[in-house]
Design an enzyme around this catalytic site. Sequence first.
Site, PDB file in Angstrom:
ATOM      1  N   HIS A 120      -2.748 -12.040   5.008  1.00  0.00           N
ATOM      2  CA  HIS A 120      -3.158 -10.966   5.921  1.00  0.00           C
ATOM      3  C   HIS A 120      -4.576 -11.035   6.431  1.00  0.00           C
ATOM      4  CE1 HIS A 120       0.170  -8.627   3.698  1.00  0.00           C
ATOM      5  NE2 HIS A 120       0.639  -9.172   4.798  1.00  0.00           N
ATOM      6  N   CYS A 124       0.849  -1.188   0.000  1.00  0.00           N
ATOM      7  CA  CYS A 124       0.000   0.000   0.000  1.00  0.00           C
ATOM      8  C   CYS A 124       0.881   1.233   0.000  1.00  0.00           C
ATOM      9  CB  CYS A 124      -0.839   0.070   1.259  1.00  0.00           C
ATOM     10  SG  CYS A 124      -1.600  -1.455   1.694  1.00  0.00           S
ATOM     11  N   ASP A 161       3.068  -8.709   9.870  1.00  0.00           N
ATOM     12  CA  ASP A 161       3.872  -8.814   8.656  1.00  0.00           C
ATOM     13  C   ASP A 161       4.857  -7.640   8.563  1.00  0.00           C
ATOM     14  OD1 ASP A 161       4.666  -9.890   6.253  1.00  0.00           O
ATOM     15  OD2 ASP A 161       3.155  -8.820   5.096  1.00  0.00           O
ATOM     16  N   TYR A 164      -4.571 -13.429  -3.937  1.00  0.00           N
ATOM     17  CA  TYR A 164      -4.193 -12.863  -2.636  1.00  0.00           C
ATOM     18  C   TYR A 164      -5.027 -13.471  -1.508  1.00  0.00           C
ATOM     19  CZ  TYR A 164      -3.219  -9.096   0.770  1.00  0.00           C
ATOM     20  OH  TYR A 164      -2.853  -8.370   1.868  1.00  0.00           O
TER      21      TYR A 164
END
Length: 689
Positions: free
Chosen positions: A173, A30, A266, A170
């Site tokens: 997370h 991000c 993470d 994906y």
Amino acid sequence: MRDPRHDILFEPIAIGPVTAPNRFYQVPHCNGMGRTFPNAMIAMRETKAEGGWGIVATEQCDFHVTSDILPYTETNLFDEGDELYLGRMVEGVHRHGSLASIELAHSGQDSGNLYSREVPIGPAHRPVSASRHPIQARAMDRADIADYRRWHRRAALRSRDMGFDMVVVYAGHNNTVPGQFFYKRHNDRSDEYGGSLENRLRLLRALIEDTKDAVGDTMAVVVRMAVDELMGPDGLEWQNEGREAIEMLAELPDLWDLTIGNWANDSQTSRFAAEGYQEDYVSFVKKVTSKPVAIVGRYTSPDAMVSAIRRGVTDLIGAARPSIADPFLPNKIAEGRSDDIRECIGCNICAAWNNLSAPSRCTQNPTFGEEWRKGWHPERVAPAAAQSHILIVGAGPAGLEAARTAGLAGYRVTLAEASDSLGGRVSREARLPGLSEWARVRDYRTGQIAQMANVDVFQASRLDAAHILEMGAEHVALATGSTWRRDGMGLTLRSPVPVTTGSRPLTPDDIMAGQRTPDGPVVIFDDDGYYMASVLAELMAAEGRETWLATPATVIAPWTEYTLEQQAIEERLATHGVTMLVRHTLLSFGDGEAVFRDGLARRDRRIACAGVISVTARLPEDDLWLALNGSAELEKAGIRSLKRIGDCFGPGLIAAAVYQGHRYVRELDAPIDPDGVPFRRERQVIEAS
Ligand code: ADP
Ligand code: SF4
């Protein structure tokens, strides 16, 4: 010349039908630019490719309006209208011979759909987790799952048509639909998508197969997946389902891109984790698959990278933050210039800005996010227009960055520092618990300056106004820093705290200079809200004192929620036995007690203590400015400009001081119209009426 020990980092590697030119993989990250500031995002990604990252990925790319994740600004691919900016990113990355990768994401029960107003979807009926919205996700039925697979497939095909080389399925997370199906605590379904591990992985397996079927002949299909959540048996653990899941899907993707979840785990800061911190969790993966593997772990040292590959832990070095702090990290290693790497300090200011839905910033790299809007390149500055002499007063982050940048531009630079060490606040703060990596802000800059014949550095040289006038400089930058307030004034208190006896509260400056409160309990009053108070609490507790941390805020260290550290800080303070009080405002101090207003109970509370440390706000050290600004002596001395930079101008983050030091030089020969906007702006296209 490249160090031959690092050659392995530059070996190409086949990933399904494509070949990455080297082992440097800028993983999806991000950046607060994305779809809202697309030109900035495109230039930022291209800069990474220019700097040698063999694979450059997008951030999360939402592929359907049932996942809009406002207020966060990621990329999206809702329809063909989004192909223009994503395609431009591909062009930018390809211009430098790198592979472009796209991370297809659907946040499912993590997206409140504040923009689209669609009802969120997920494996089960659950409240939306992001931002604690009073919104629920509904359980997907079989028709929803079929729709979902079709949307994903269509996005993969669009990605191929835009020229992407790699597509990421994906499931990392804990924030996307296939991951949410996988995790037991999110999935209480009784159909073929719930219950057994095989059932909970059914959707992820189908997505990988769909994607391979759609684009696998030309694109590499990557799976980004967390294998542990650091929650013990309450979450995923690499020793059980984390490992079993990888074993079950082992040969399906072309590349395994591994993480630990959630994002806070993470992207741990250097305060809580050292380089390579994910290895213990992910190193089993290469033993259970023949496919290439990528890991992250804030790698900035080429030796550590080589070691991870040689030890069989990974094939590719994944990096988000190290690629932000130094987009040219791969090229520097390739050129045998590892000492020139601008190492990430692990502070997560980059993450904070993203979490604030603003274009990301970096403490170490002041050009990050400015590549397009200011035309700033991380490695180059315009040559000095004239051989002017610049005097920089103060060698904290602002002064050091100004000296480095001015040296690079070719100015003649004198840097004068009052103390006998360089670095200012970073040198002091780096000695506090957990902050040692912050010294990299100093070390990178002193290392660069040492190579510059046109920069003279004087330590133990406190300058006064008369000295400055005598130096013969044409430009003077005052980078003299700031000091912490002692009077308790800050965000909450707008007038000084009454002190009823002679003993005044200490400040962080006092503590860093070695002062301590008298023996006995110590209360730290935090109205700053970032790291300092909690770090001092840790220090006091480690020194064996009974320690209290009190804040008017509703949580401890509230701003660290943006840097993803808040929970870890609370946990650490609890481990140290620190007593934490929220909604407590300091009313007075003296006579062996501090009096607080308990905002929840609406009553005063007295805490017996030997001393108070006040962490509230800072004031600029601007005596030199006050003495010299507007003085007729300046012109007589040949001084054409006098400016304040960094904390001396406006106390703030280290990142802000570095940025101002950099900006000072960029704008010295190219002044900015004070009435205008000092950067290019992104414009919305307005429909014809
Ligand atoms: P910033 O974050 O803005 O760089 P710092 O507080 O980290 O600010 O650094 C300011 C530096 O300026 C400190 O190292 C301090 O010793 C130095 N300094 C302050 N006043 C003077 C002065 N009169 N002459 C030289 N150096 C000074
Ligand atoms: Fe690293 Fe901090 Fe820069 Fe993020 S902001 S890349 S953590 S130095």
